[in-house]
Enzyme design. Structure first.
Site, short mmCIF file in Angstrom:
data_model
loop_
_atom_site.label_atom_id
_atom_site.label_comp_id
_atom_site.label_asym_id
_atom_site.label_seq_id
_atom_site.Cartn_x
_atom_site.Cartn_y
_atom_site.Cartn_z
N LYS B 95 0.86 -1.19 0.00
CA LYS B 95 0.00 0.00 0.00
C LYS B 95 0.90 1.24 0.00
O LYS B 95 1.87 1.30 0.78
CB LYS B 95 -0.87 -0.04 1.26
CG LYS B 95 -1.92 1.06 1.37
CD LYS B 95 -2.75 0.84 2.66
CE LYS B 95 -3.87 1.84 2.80
NZ LYS B 95 -4.66 1.62 4.04
N SER B 171 -9.51 1.73 3.15
CA SER B 171 -8.63 2.39 2.22
C SER B 171 -7.62 1.48 1.52
O SER B 171 -7.02 1.89 0.52
CB SER B 171 -7.87 3.50 2.94
OG SER B 171 -7.07 2.95 3.96
N SER B 195 -9.69 -0.51 7.52
CA SER B 195 -9.15 -0.32 6.17
C SER B 195 -8.44 -1.52 5.58
O SER B 195 -8.09 -1.50 4.40
CB SER B 195 -8.19 0.88 6.15
OG SER B 195 -8.93 2.07 6.03
#
Lengths: 121, 528
Positions: B95, B171, B195
């Site tokens: 990420k 996210s 997330s």
């Protein structure tokens, strides 16, 4: 489910008086070092007020006087907490690499424009 | 079976034995990315084409050359008979909220678009030291602020591999989309309110939020410093256990990384659930909103198929010998979102003041005359609307005159949420639970653009996941079925502090017991 949630969220728009008035919003914008066009400002102020209406649920929570503040969830007892590190100088291996990220550098210093100031006699 | 269908565990085993080269695995991963991912996210994407709308768009930055060097190094070690780590040759996506030295580390924000990290995050360093091959950085909501990944400044934002007209969640949407689409068997994500778990549920993969402090946050670009947890995304529970065993543990560069010994997570995997006490709570079978007319709370039951998947999992585990404890009270669950609106915003505002156009990142290209003007213009142009919203809210609720009303109260409510868990996990208490079983999300993946922009509605996607962040406890989402709309359903397991091994044990037992169920044969749309 999403439709129902949408309806509730839209209704929230119209509920209660706005806590964050245009004047207060301007103050927050100044503190946050931002500037917005009117469209952005409208969106942000609307969303802030909606969020605050959700936050107001907290006022109805029966919080006992002895309930402690939790700055984090897991209790950091001494047996799972690393000790303080030694107070020794640990220089950055390559400061030039760090400085290379700055938009403006001169002789190893980061350059900024004038800082508003008042000269005292 | 193609190479990209192998688990991380199987790939590493075969690479270590010399049956498969890391270079071959990398070739397969890059070929899969070329086939399904489409163009990477950029700041100037323009209009989306019809083809764009069929692709996954997990990536912001593909670092294929760097990956090639890593793969060749692993293969050279194997050839020379030198030891290689437990993730030898396993493709990994990261990420783009973690720093990786000499690669763009953007937080999916224009304000960091030109930032090349001068150091590597501890979690990434440990994974790479164990032989993982980092393919690149994957997309997310800007600074992780969202539950759909749509707020990224780098468009096209990721799309759900099960149905590209749907969001992957967020996210960590790039992480879960990349794993679901078979681009990599592992991804490194972060979980501040859900997330990792929420997008894992939306994309039909496994996502673990470890205990706060289980994994170092060094090199994680901070959002909510008391809530952020790096964690694994994988396709099965064993891979999540393998990945955590490499990442977890104390780190002298993060004083909040706990000095708790890391157990052998793989060893406990096969222990089964016989005798474990697993709870079901009615408070997790509904979603709660503030009522508009009366100020009371509206409670709405979750969709039947999401509840049914959770009850089915309980039945499966009961057949394996677990004791299911019903009607477990978790009375403060519904306060998770309101408390989060306060706590996370205060922490976000504090963390985001550092971006000012002076030391690194974006500096305005328009004219400025003094320092404050430089700050204002750089921040106004560099941040998207969601970070701005969080900064403004954080400043408001932490202002001296309001902080007692909002911030202090939210921190007390956080204590109450924590005590719900302490009560039911207490070995001397009435419930003595080893784990709590719940749905992960109130809905399956929603349509792109359906919720985006409504910051309140978006936040409620995390209602069932955020209590674990407040409490600091670990939680895992595992695939629990496919809904009538063809989208995955996630089920969540929650356990006491540092008891990730229980989550793996229960999750693995559930996977094994449901291996032959028909829904497990269905593949994501982009792979059909």
């Amino acid at each position: 489910m999403i439709d129902k949630m949408h309806t509730i969220s839209m209704l929230l728009d119209g509920l209660m008086t706005d806590k964050i008035t245009p004047e207060l919003f301007e103050h927050l914008v100044e503190l946050g070092a931002f500037e917005f066009n009117p469209e952005e400002a409208d969106y942000l102020r609307r969303e802030l007020n909606k969020q605050l209406k959700v936050v107001h649920q907290l006022e109805a929570v029966p919080v006992g006087e002895d309930v402690p503040l939790a700055s984090h969830g897991v209790p950091y007892t001494a047996d799972i907490r690393p000790g303080l590190r030694e107070d020794v100088w640990d220089p950055c291996e390559n400061p030039a690499e760090i400085l290379a990220q700055a938009p403006q550098v001169e002789d190893g210093y980061i350059i900024v424009p004038d800082i508003p100031h008042t000269k005292l006699d | 079976m193609t190479l990209m269908e192998l688990s991380a565990f199987e790939i590493a085993q075969r690479v270590r034995q010399g049956d498969l080269s890391a270079a071959e695995v990398l070739d397969a991963a890059l070929a899969r990315i070329a086939a399904v991912d489409g163009r990477p996210g950029t700041l100037d994407a323009g209009e989306l084409t019809e083809e764009d709308k069929q692709k996954v768009h997990a990536f912001i930055t593909l670092t294929a050359d760097r990956a090639r060097e890593q793969a060749e190094a692993v293969d050279a070690k194997v050839k020379a008979g030198e030891p290689v780590g437990p993730l030898a040759g396993v493709p990994l996506t990261v990420k783009d909220i973690f720093t990786v030295k000499d690669t763009p580390s953007t937080a999916a924000s224009k304000i960091l678009a030109n930032f090349s990290a001068p150091y590597t995050a501890s979690a990434v360093e440990r994974l790479e030291a164990a032989g993982a091959i980092t393919l690149g950085k994957v997309n997310l909501d800007e600074f992780t602020y969202g539950s759909s990944s749509e707020s990224s400044a780098f468009q096209p934002s990721p799309r759900n591999p099960w149905d590209p007209s749907r969001v992957p969640g967020g996210s960590s949407g790039g992480s879960t989309a990349s794993v679901a689409a078979g681009e990599a068997p592992l991804s490194l994500g972060t979980d501040t309110a859900g997330s990792i778990r929420q997008p894992a549920a939306f994309c039909g993969v496994v996502g673990l939020k470890p205990t706060y402090g289980r994994v170092s946050r060094y090199g994680l670009i901070a959002f909510g410093s008391s809530l952020d947890c790096p964690g694994p995304v994988s396709r099965d529970v064993r891979d999540a256990a393998l990945m955590l065993s490499v990442m977890a543990g104390a780190d002298k560069r993060d004083s909040t990384a706990a000095t708790v010994a890391v157990p052998d997570y793989l060893a406990s995997l096969e222990q089964g659930v016989n005798g474990l006490r697993i709870g079901l709570s009615p408070d997790y079978m509904q979603i709660t909103f503030p009522d508009l007319e009366t100020g009371e709370l509206v409670r709405q039951a979750l969709p039947e198929e999401i509840r049914a998947a959770t009850f089915h999992a309980a039945e499966v585990l009961a057949k394996q010998g677990a004791e299911i404890v019903e009607d477990v009270p978790m009375p403060n669950t519904s306060y998770g979102i309101p408390a989060y609106f306060v706590i996370s915003r205060v922490e976000a505002a504090s963390n985001l003041h550092r971006y000012d156009g002076v030391k690194y990142g974006y500096r305005t290209t328009s004219e400025y005359h003094e320092l404050r003007e430089l700050y204002r213009k750089s921040r106004a142009e560099g941040f998207g609307l969601q970070p701005k919203l969080r900064i403004l809210m954080g400043m408001y609720v932490s202002a001296a005159q309001y902080s007692e009303q909002y911030y202090a109260r939210a921190l007390k409510v956080r204590s109450m949420i924590r005590s719900d868990f302490e009560n039911v996990f207490n070995v001397d208490g009435a419930y003595k639970l080893d784990a709590l079983l719940t749905p992960t999300t109130p809905t399956t993946a929603f349509k792109m653009a359906d919720v985006y922009g409504d910051s309140v509605l978006m936040q409620y996607a995390d209602q069932l996941t955020v209590p674990a962040n407040h409490a600091g406890i670990p939680g895992i989402s595992v695939p629990g079925g496919i809904a009538a709309d063809g989208l995955p359903i996630g089920i969540q397991l929650l356990a006491p502090d540092f008891m990730e091994e229980t989550l793996f044990q229960v999750g693995h037992a559930y996977e094994q017991a449901t291996a032959d169920e028909a829904w497990r044969k269905i593949k994501p749309m982009v792979l059909r």
